[in-house]
Motif scaffolding. Sequence first.
Motif, PDB file in Angstrom:
ATOM      1  N   GLU A   1      -9.706   0.884   8.259  1.00 16.86           N
ATOM      2  CA  GLU A   1     -10.709   0.114   8.975  1.00 16.86           C
ATOM      3  C   GLU A   1     -10.212  -1.293   9.302  1.00 16.86           C
ATOM      4  OE1 GLU A   1     -14.148  -1.188  10.807  1.00 16.86           O
ATOM      5  OE2 GLU A   1     -13.546   0.862  10.280  1.00 16.86           O
ATOM      6  N   ASP A   2      -9.539  -1.939   8.316  1.00 10.28           N
ATOM      7  CA  ASP A   2      -9.127  -3.339   8.499  1.00 10.28           C
ATOM      8  C   ASP A   2      -7.874  -3.482   9.340  1.00 10.28           C
ATOM      9  OD1 ASP A   2     -11.258  -4.047   6.941  1.00 10.28           O
ATOM     10  OD2 ASP A   2     -10.090  -4.370   5.111  1.00 10.28           O
ATOM     11  N   TYR A   3      -6.887  -2.621   9.086  1.00 11.58           N
ATOM     12  CA  TYR A   3      -5.570  -2.797   9.716  1.00 11.58           C
ATOM     13  C   TYR A   3      -5.145  -1.631  10.606  1.00 11.58           C
ATOM     14  CZ  TYR A   3      -5.490  -5.921   5.657  1.00 11.58           C
ATOM     15  OH  TYR A   3      -5.804  -6.852   4.702  1.00 11.58           O
TER      16      TYR A   3
ATOM     17  N   GLN B   1     -10.369   1.707   3.578  1.00  9.41           N
ATOM     18  CA  GLN B   1     -10.489   0.274   3.845  1.00  9.41           C
ATOM     19  C   GLN B   1      -9.357  -0.231   4.726  1.00  9.41           C
ATOM     20  OE1 GLN B   1     -13.168  -1.619   2.819  1.00  9.41           O
ATOM     21  NE2 GLN B   1     -12.310  -3.168   4.208  1.00  9.41           N
ATOM     22  N   ILE B   2      -8.108   0.163   4.425  1.00  6.68           N
ATOM     23  CA  ILE B   2      -6.986  -0.331   5.232  1.00  6.68           C
ATOM     24  C   ILE B   2      -6.967   0.322   6.609  1.00  6.68           C
ATOM     25  CG2 ILE B   2      -5.580  -0.927   3.212  1.00  6.68           C
ATOM     26  CD1 ILE B   2      -4.001   1.634   3.601  1.00  6.68           C
TER      27      ILE B   2
ATOM     28  N   HIS C   1      -5.193   0.238  15.081  1.00  8.54           N
ATOM     29  CA  HIS C   1      -5.810  -0.905  15.753  1.00  8.54           C
ATOM     30  C   HIS C   1      -5.220  -2.190  15.194  1.00  8.54           C
ATOM     31  CE1 HIS C   1      -8.441  -2.250  12.475  1.00  8.54           C
ATOM     32  NE2 HIS C   1      -8.734  -0.980  12.256  1.00  8.54           N
TER      33      HIS C   1
ATOM     34  N   THR D   1       2.392  -5.643   3.351  1.00  4.22           N
ATOM     35  CA  THR D   1       1.796  -6.786   4.048  1.00  4.22           C
ATOM     36  C   THR D   1       1.970  -8.061   3.231  1.00  4.22           C
ATOM     37  OG1 THR D   1      -0.408  -6.559   3.052  1.00  4.22           O
ATOM     38  CG2 THR D   1       0.028  -5.301   5.071  1.00  4.22           C
TER      39      THR D   1
ATOM     40  N   TYR E   1       0.871  -1.179   0.000  1.00  2.27           N
ATOM     41  CA  TYR E   1       0.000   0.000   0.000  1.00  2.27           C
ATOM     42  C   TYR E   1       0.906   1.227   0.000  1.00  2.27           C
ATOM     43  CZ  TYR E   1      -3.457  -3.505   1.296  1.00  2.27           C
ATOM     44  OH  TYR E   1      -4.268  -4.612   1.311  1.00  2.27           O
TER      45      TYR E   1
ATOM     46  N   ARG F   1      -9.055  -7.729  19.137  1.00  2.00           N
ATOM     47  CA  ARG F   1      -8.711  -6.456  18.498  1.00  2.00           C
ATOM     48  C   ARG F   1      -8.423  -5.398  19.552  1.00  2.00           C
ATOM     49  NH1 ARG F   1     -11.718  -3.055  13.698  1.00  2.00           N
ATOM     50  NH2 ARG F   1     -11.310  -0.978  14.519  1.00  2.00           N
TER      51      ARG F   1
ATOM     52  N   PRO G   1      -5.299  -6.520  14.304  1.00  2.00           N
ATOM     53  CA  PRO G   1      -6.215  -7.586  13.879  1.00  2.00           C
ATOM     54  C   PRO G   1      -6.605  -8.452  15.070  1.00  2.00           C
ATOM     55  CG  PRO G   1      -3.965  -8.145  13.281  1.00  2.00           C
ATOM     56  CD  PRO G   1      -3.922  -6.738  13.831  1.00  2.00           C
ATOM     57  N   GLN G   2      -7.491  -9.407  14.836  1.00  2.00           N
ATOM     58  CA  GLN G   2      -7.981 -10.267  15.906  1.00  2.00           C
ATOM     59  C   GLN G   2      -6.902 -11.197  16.477  1.00  2.00           C
ATOM     60  OE1 GLN G   2     -10.982 -10.393  17.435  1.00  2.00           O
ATOM     61  NE2 GLN G   2     -11.686  -8.624  16.260  1.00  2.00           N
TER      62      GLN G   2
ATOM     63  N   GLN H   1      -4.518 -15.300   7.455  1.00  2.00           N
ATOM     64  CA  GLN H   1      -3.926 -14.243   8.269  1.00  2.00           C
ATOM     65  C   GLN H   1      -3.161 -13.247   7.417  1.00  2.00           C
ATOM     66  OE1 GLN H   1      -0.652 -15.290  10.862  1.00  2.00           O
ATOM     67  NE2 GLN H   1      -0.129 -17.093   9.644  1.00  2.00           N
TER      68      GLN H   1
END
Length: 960
Positions: free
Chosen positions: A511-513, A508-509, A848, A533, A458, A811, A850-851, A539
């Motif tokens: 929100e996701d990562y 999007q990134i 933030h 990434t 990215y 998270r 990931p899970q 994963q």
Amino acid sequence: MQPDSQALPLIRRIAGKETTLFFASPIAYLFLATFAAITLFIFFWGEAFFARNIADVRPLFEWMPVLLIFLASTLTMRLWSEERRTGTLEHVLTQPAPLWHFVIGKFAGCLTLLATALLITLPLPITVALIGDLDWGPVWAGYLATLLLGAAYLSIGLFVSARSDNQIVSLISATALCGVFYLLGNEAITDFFGTRTGEWLRLLGSGSRFDSITRGVIDLRDLYYYFSIIAVFLTLNTYVLEKERWATTETTPHHKSWRIVTALLLGNALGANLWLGQIQALRVDVTEGDQYSISEATERYLNQLREPLLLRGYFSSKTHPLLAPLVPQLRDLMREYEIAGHDKVRVEFVDPLKEPELEQEANQKYGIQPIPFQIADRYQSAIVSSYFNILVQYGDEHQVLGFRDLIEIQTRSETDLEVRLRNPEHDLTRAIKKVLNAYQASGNLFDTVKGELTFNAYVSADVTLPEELVVFKKTVKSVIEDMQAQADGRLSANFIDPNADGGKVARQIAEDYGFQAMAANLFSEHHFYFYLTLANAEQVVQIPLDDMSEDSFRRNLEAGIKRFASGFTKTVAMVAPAGNPAYARYGMEGPQFSELENFLGAELNVQQEDLDDGHVSGEADILLLLSPTDLNEKQLFAVDQFLMQGGTVIAATSPFSATLTPRTLTVQKHHSGLSDWLAHHGLSLQDKLVLDPQNSAFPLPVTRNVGGFQLQELRMLDYPYFIDLRGEGLNQDHPITADLPQLTLAWASPVVVDQEKQKLRTITELLRSSEQSWLSAATDVMPRIDNSGQTHYQPEGETGSQLLGVISAGRFDSYFAGKPSPLLKKEESSNEESIEDDDVAASGVIEHSPQSARIILFASNDFLNDQMIHLAGSSSRSEYLNSLQLVANSIDWSLEDASLLSIRTRGHFNRTLPPLEHGEQLFWEYLNYALAAIALGIVALLQRQRHKARQREYLRLLVD
């Protein structure tokens, strides 16, 4: 002659008659009382059960091979000798029944008395099970071994008794003959011979076979050995009595038949022992967890073999007496690897001193060197250099295990050492895992990757990137093209501009990562993206940017690929404090963690991590914080961002830290720099210490003056700051703690979980103190010793269980979310122009995680340092590994690599006793004396009732 159908009733009547005669005189009760008294004395005094601090009953069986020699000889000395002396033997010889009926009957009567004696000792293991966590498998195996060994001695005693009419002669002769069988396998004899001869002697010795069963392995070879002794001497007993019947000394066909049959029985018994000695698989492991058997984890590694694996034992014929008995155990275990590995495992045993070429290869190629040991031969003590090593070789990779890697030493006193194999399967399997991983790593990196990988860059357009990043972007593309060529279609690459299409990807990134736009410096108005990434279907792993060099990026990319591969050694980044000035005054370096580092280093790559640059190495799979001290904002940022990348942070920290010097013990406030960060994630540590009446002892050295000599000894003091966790205190449903038998947590503080902040995460409690524990803010932690030399602590305030270890998974929101990166902040200078663009590649904040992110928190600064490990070891008089195993289990679970976790805790010295007051120890000891007396009284009562029943039956027959 009586028909065979009447054999069993006749044998039962003879056995009943002998049992009645035993209990009709004081002999039986004297036998039972003596047996119970000696076993209890040996258990509590001779073997010092409570000082030994192990929850097992091995001391009960420790002296059985010797004790049974005298008891069995005493029991059998009169059986045939008395018959011969009083002339009743002629009556037996003239009976129409076969003589073996009488022999078996007398033998069964003696065996009944021995079984009764063993039943009287049964309350002992029951009370040990009530005190601690007892493995019942070795207990039942021990009773079986005692019964078999006693039966063998009884058969020998009966044979000797049949040869003499003098009870004293029978007693001495039986004791001598039983003693020969015992001494054949004893160290007193085997130490004078080489390893191979010593092994043969141990196979013939009754005591060595006994030890094999009592450890919890019931081997058909050992069972048959005892049955063959019983059969041989009962056959000889029958033959001796049969000869008394012969009216002539001339050889008749009948005499010849008896001799042939007897010789065949003896020959078959010996031959079957030799034949069974070659069979390894006919055994049952009755220990809990099958700790002496090949586990499924080991079999999984052996199934991964594609090339032949060599296990070669280098064992000298002459070695230290304490190591010699361990050699056959290792031989048996290695042969089991050969059986489990089928044609992929080859096992060899070498005596290098007898094979110079192999010794030279061992010295030069594998670095195996002999160790000088002091041993005793027939005439003098000598220093002999001997080998005690195992080579594990796979392809061109190898590992060597020495005696220091394989054994565990427990000291009972300065001169009494107990040496045993610590956990040989774990050590061997760990070595196999390492050579297998190294061999796989030397090939194509993608050979062990499951599925396809996608590299996503990215990265903003070149016009918005600083000049250094434009150049670095080209480097990234070049390295990725090289990797794609190696991957053979298993690696795809995408370079995506997050700002394209109205910033859709940027949103999007984020929100996701949690990826946010970067800045060249604190005051720059130009923002850009540069995140890399690597992902598969399950994963996503972020590739960190340590600097903008090709070597650094290639190294971090390979480390990322290895996270998706199997068979690579993982890396633990360890952060430990520097030296403490409080220790420097005494010439000490302060808290060290070398024991933990060495323990983890046997299976993992452990590297010391410096967080000063605000980054955690890209090679790190786990971040381990050990008593972190005064972490600054940059260092905290490194920890935070490692967690935001989906990593696992394991922290051992507390608001208090202990300083233990040769003169003082103090606890002072400790500032870790983690408190606000942990609180942000819903985990807080109270500024109090937990005290628990369920605690481990504090070993205090005490000097005593005895006859003008200064003697130093360790006095074990009750110390509630050493929290003893076991049972319900260890989460039995989680792999990290389920197989951990006990844990000592020193100077710990309670963990408080903010349930509101943990709503989106999973909280798992690992460690808890007992319900009787209490809290104290006092920092005076010196043991309080009264005039009697004891310590007394009383609960203060409320009591209740306290949380001491926890996992928070899911998270997490970054502590630095919405804040500028600390890497962009100016240091001391107020000159804004001095801020360079050197840190642009690492200046973004991932907001933030990931899970997959986890925090594992243990609320003690000190329980893992070397000093505390040595203290715990000195109190148990053995190497203390439980706290180290806790961390290793945490790492394995976090990496989802539980292959060795199941066998790591199978070592012998794990089941410790819970802490007991002196009064409690006396209670359990005297209770066993009382129970033995009650059991003896019950036996007497039952015999009295049986005698009355027989009298009533006799009177009824007279009346009829």
